[in-house]
Design a protein around this motif. Sequence first.
Motif, PDB file in Angstrom:
ATOM      1  N   ARG A   2       0.822  -1.205   0.000  1.00 19.57           N
ATOM      2  CA  ARG A   2       0.000   0.000   0.000  1.00 19.57           C
ATOM      3  C   ARG A   2       0.856   1.255   0.000  1.00 19.57           C
ATOM      4  N   ALA A  48      -8.564   8.964   0.145  1.00 19.15           N
ATOM      5  CA  ALA A  48      -9.343   7.788   0.533  1.00 19.15           C
ATOM      6  C   ALA A  48      -8.466   6.754   1.243  1.00 19.15           C
ATOM      7  N   VAL A  49      -7.272   6.508   0.719  1.00 15.04           N
ATOM      8  CA  VAL A  49      -6.370   5.542   1.357  1.00 15.04           C
ATOM      9  C   VAL A  49      -5.931   6.050   2.728  1.00 15.04           C
ATOM     10  N   GLN A  50      -5.620   7.332   2.837  1.00 12.92           N
ATOM     11  CA  GLN A  50      -5.228   7.884   4.137  1.00 12.92           C
ATOM     12  C   GLN A  50      -6.375   7.795   5.137  1.00 12.92           C
ATOM     13  N   PHE A  52      -8.774   5.580   5.132  1.00 17.26           N
ATOM     14  CA  PHE A  52      -8.889   4.172   5.500  1.00 17.26           C
ATOM     15  C   PHE A  52      -7.832   3.801   6.546  1.00 17.26           C
ATOM     16  N   GLU A  53      -6.614   4.264   6.362  1.00 17.16           N
ATOM     17  CA  GLU A  53      -5.557   3.955   7.318  1.00 17.16           C
ATOM     18  C   GLU A  53      -5.852   4.562   8.692  1.00 17.16           C
ATOM     19  N   ILE A  55      -8.853   5.272   9.906  1.00 14.57           N
ATOM     20  CA  ILE A  55      -9.976   4.534  10.497  1.00 14.57           C
ATOM     21  C   ILE A  55      -9.483   3.233  11.123  1.00 14.57           C
ATOM     22  N   CYS A  56      -8.586   2.547  10.422  1.00 15.37           N
ATOM     23  CA  CYS A  56      -8.023   1.301  10.972  1.00 15.37           C
ATOM     24  C   CYS A  56      -7.216   1.582  12.235  1.00 15.37           C
TER      25      CYS A  56
END
Length: 73
Positions: A2, A48-50, A52-53, A55-56
């Motif tokens: 990623r 969007a990827v940031q 998602f990271e 949120i995880c």
Amino acid sequence: MRIALVSFVLITSSGTMALAVNCAYRRDRVNAATLRLVTATFGEFFVAVQGFEWICLIALCAHTHWVACEFVH
């Protein structure tokens, strides 16, 4: 994997923006607009990827002791 993908997207978006600026200087509006759209799409992907990271990471820290989460990358 990623991290490599996000790095590729950031570098590519810098290149597409530089090309868009070059096209704008040459008064090539169609290519400038197209390249700006491509750059914006790369930017949306990056955000969007940031998101998602984050949120995880927040979900992980909600289930563990917060002090331990300071060292999670």
